[in-house]
Design a protein around this motif. Structure first.
Motif, short mmCIF file in Angstrom:
data_model
loop_
_atom_site.label_atom_id
_atom_site.label_comp_id
_atom_site.label_asym_id
_atom_site.label_seq_id
_atom_site.Cartn_x
_atom_site.Cartn_y
_atom_site.Cartn_z
N PRO A 1 0.75 -1.14 0.08
CA PRO A 1 0.10 0.03 0.05
C PRO A 1 0.94 1.14 0.03
O PRO A 1 1.83 1.15 0.40
N PRO A 2 0.32 2.45 -0.31
CA PRO A 2 1.13 3.54 -0.55
C PRO A 2 1.30 4.12 0.90
O PRO A 2 0.49 3.94 1.73
N LEU A 3 2.58 4.73 1.17
CA LEU A 3 2.86 5.25 2.24
C LEU A 3 2.00 6.48 2.82
O LEU A 3 1.63 7.22 1.92
N GLU A 4 1.86 6.79 4.08
CA GLU A 4 0.98 7.92 4.22
C GLU A 4 1.67 9.29 4.13
O GLU A 4 0.98 9.96 3.67
N GLN A 5 2.90 9.20 3.94
CA GLN A 5 3.75 10.50 3.42
C GLN A 5 5.15 9.99 3.27
O GLN A 5 5.51 8.74 3.48
N THR A 6 5.64 10.67 2.09
CA THR A 6 6.92 10.01 1.48
C THR A 6 8.37 10.90 1.70
O THR A 6 9.10 10.61 1.38
N GLU A 7 8.02 12.21 2.48
CA GLU A 7 8.95 13.07 2.58
C GLU A 7 9.33 13.06 4.34
O GLU A 7 8.31 13.23 5.05
N ILE A 8 10.70 12.72 4.38
CA ILE A 8 10.98 12.94 5.91
C ILE A 8 12.21 14.04 6.25
O ILE A 8 13.11 14.06 5.38
N ARG A 9 11.86 14.88 7.04
CA ARG A 9 12.46 16.04 7.32
C ARG A 9 13.54 15.57 8.41
O ARG A 9 13.36 15.01 9.38
N TYR A 10 14.89 16.05 8.25
CA TYR A 10 15.69 15.52 9.18
C TYR A 10 17.05 16.69 9.18
O TYR A 10 17.13 17.44 8.19
N GLN A 11 17.67 16.80 10.18
CA GLN A 11 18.96 17.55 10.49
C GLN A 11 20.46 16.70 10.29
O GLN A 11 20.33 15.46 10.89
N GLY A 12 21.22 17.25 9.69
CA GLY A 12 22.48 16.54 9.37
C GLY A 12 23.77 16.87 10.29
O GLY A 12 23.25 17.79 11.04
N TRP A 13 24.64 16.49 10.24
CA TRP A 13 25.74 16.78 10.97
C TRP A 13 26.93 17.14 9.93
O TRP A 13 27.32 16.43 9.04
N ALA A 14 27.66 18.19 9.92
CA ALA A 14 28.83 18.63 8.91
C ALA A 14 29.93 17.90 8.89
O ALA A 14 30.34 17.34 10.11
N GLY A 15 30.19 17.23 8.09
CA GLY A 15 31.29 16.30 7.55
C GLY A 15 31.09 15.18 8.12
O GLY A 15 31.96 14.15 8.15
N GLN A 16 29.85 14.61 8.53
CA GLN A 16 29.51 13.40 8.80
C GLN A 16 28.28 12.69 7.92
O GLN A 16 27.57 13.57 7.48
N VAL A 17 28.16 11.36 8.02
CA VAL A 17 27.02 10.88 7.20
C VAL A 17 26.22 10.19 8.58
O VAL A 17 26.51 9.22 9.38
N THR A 18 25.11 10.61 8.61
CA THR A 18 23.89 9.85 9.65
C THR A 18 23.44 8.64 9.13
O THR A 18 23.33 8.33 7.85
N PHE A 19 22.92 7.84 9.83
CA PHE A 19 22.48 6.64 9.41
C PHE A 19 21.11 6.72 8.69
O PHE A 19 20.95 5.89 8.08
N ILE A 20 20.62 7.71 8.81
CA ILE A 20 19.27 7.99 8.29
C ILE A 20 19.79 8.31 6.56
O ILE A 20 19.25 7.69 5.80
N GLU A 21 20.89 9.15 6.55
CA GLU A 21 21.49 9.25 5.18
C GLU A 21 22.10 7.90 4.40
O GLU A 21 22.00 7.77 3.18
N LEU A 22 22.63 7.33 5.15
CA LEU A 22 23.24 5.97 4.82
C LEU A 22 22.05 5.17 4.42
O LEU A 22 22.30 4.48 3.27
N ALA A 23 21.07 4.88 5.11
CA ALA A 23 19.92 4.19 4.70
C ALA A 23 19.25 4.60 3.37
O ALA A 23 18.85 3.81 2.40
N ASP A 24 19.02 5.96 3.25
CA ASP A 24 18.60 6.39 1.96
C ASP A 24 19.70 6.00 0.70
O ASP A 24 18.92 5.48 0.01
#
Length: 348
Positions: free
Chosen positions: A36-59
């Motif tokens: 089924p389609p997801l209820e929303q498809t955009e996820i807002r988040y903050q990053g860390w300069a010079g680092q990769v978050t696990f949110i970004e890695l998952a993407d």
């Protein structure tokens, strides 16, 4: 007769298959196995300069699709990150468990959903002094200044535990001054004498040690061993309104953490380098070469009562919580973790 029946039956099935394929191509029917389609498809988040978050890695690993990430800026503080979740300005953020518990005690409607950082033999926080410093013991810290990234979070809790375990009274511990300094400035503040101790971790610690002239007074692993120190949180309303999107998001993050836990560090670093280069945020990625491990104690960041109870006990002992005010099991959920207990994936 039987041969004819088998022939016509086969022809009928083939014709039916062609008709179904045509209908699918035209969008006239939906296959039973389609999600089924997801209820929303955009996820807002903050990053860390010079680092990769696990949110970004998952993407980047393709674990979040069809979710799309929207980066709204960077943070230097876990408490700020999760407060921004509470205000609804971002959908997911992460912080030290103590900071999360304080917000929940203040009736913030959030839940911890996946552990994302911690300390182990390769990844830990150390409290550093200059080699010529007279500070040798906890008692020597009375009247001194200690640089931490933010107040009320991991580094403050660990320092106060160190002081308590080494016999300092509450009044004596208050004479140790905490100074909030951005992590990238911690080494400079120490070397220039703005503070007598600076808490450093990961790439910033290793860079500072490479330059020499400083050494560790103590590390957080000296006190707690290997442990997961904090988690990502979601708002209760976000989970209620977006159960499928919440599952896709957290499952993807937990899979990314497991990937980083089991992939050779050099391969993880190479991927981090490429992600930073591709996102074009005009940042210094030189610290990535010092990345060694996730520090997360459990596979995929599955949360346990015990890892949260440590900090509840501390907050109660310190008088910030009343006994029994917060129950560990009420503060988190593993329901969306790909490696949650009872799911087939947890045995993989």
């Amino acid at each position: 007769m039987n041969t004819l029946f088998r022939f016509t039956g086969a022809r009928h099935r083939a014709t039916r298959g062609l008709l179904l394929a045509g209908a699918l191509a035209l969008g006239l029917v939906t296959p039973a196995f389609a999600e089924p389609p997801l209820e929303q498809t955009e996820i807002r988040y903050q990053g860390w300069a010079g680092q990769v978050t696990f949110i970004e890695l998952a993407d980047d690993l393709g674990y979040l699709a069809p979710l799309k990430l929207k980066w709204v800026g960077n943070t230097i503080s876990g408490p700020q990150d999760i407060q921004t979740v509470v205000t609804g300005d971002i959908d997911i953020g992460g912080a030290f468990y103590g900071a999360i518990l304080k917000l929940i005690a203040a009736r913030a409607p959030i839940k911890a959903v996946v552990g994302y950082y911690g300390s182990d033999a390769n990844t830990y926080y150390g409290y550093y002094v200059k080699d010529d410093s007279p500070i040798k013991t906890a008692r020597d810290l009375i009247g001194k200044k200690v640089a931490v990234n933010t107040l009320g979070a991991h580094l403050e809790f660990v320092l106060r535990e160190y002081l308590a375990r080494n016999g300092l009274s509450a009044s004596e511990a208050k004479q140790v001054t905490l100074v909030a300094i951005p992590p990238v400035s911690g080494e400079q503040a120490l070397r220039q004498g703005q503070v007598e101790v600076s808490a450093l971790s990961g790439v910033l610690r290793d860079k500072a040690l490479d330059r020499g002239g400083i050494h560790s007074l103590f590390n957080d692993t000296d006190l707690f061993g290997q442990f997961t120190g904090g988690s990502y949180v979601l708002r209760d309303k976000f989970i209620k309104d977006n159960p499928d999107a919440s599952r896709r998001l957290v499952e993807g993050i937990s899979r990314a953490i497991a990937w980083a836990q089991t992939t050779p560090p050099e391969e993880v670093r190479a991927r981090f380098d490429r992600i930073i280069a591709d996102r074009k945020r005009n940042e210094d990625a030189s610290s990535i070469k010092y990345w060694k491990s996730t520090g997360v104690a459990s596979k995929g960041g599955v949360i346990s009562d015990a890892e949260i109870q440590v900090w509840i006990d501390w907050l109660e002992k310190d008088g910030l919580f009343k006994p029994g005010q917060i129950k560990a099991s009420d503060t988190f959920t593993n329901a969306f973790n790909y490696f949650r207990p009872g799911k087939t994936a947890d045995a993989q």
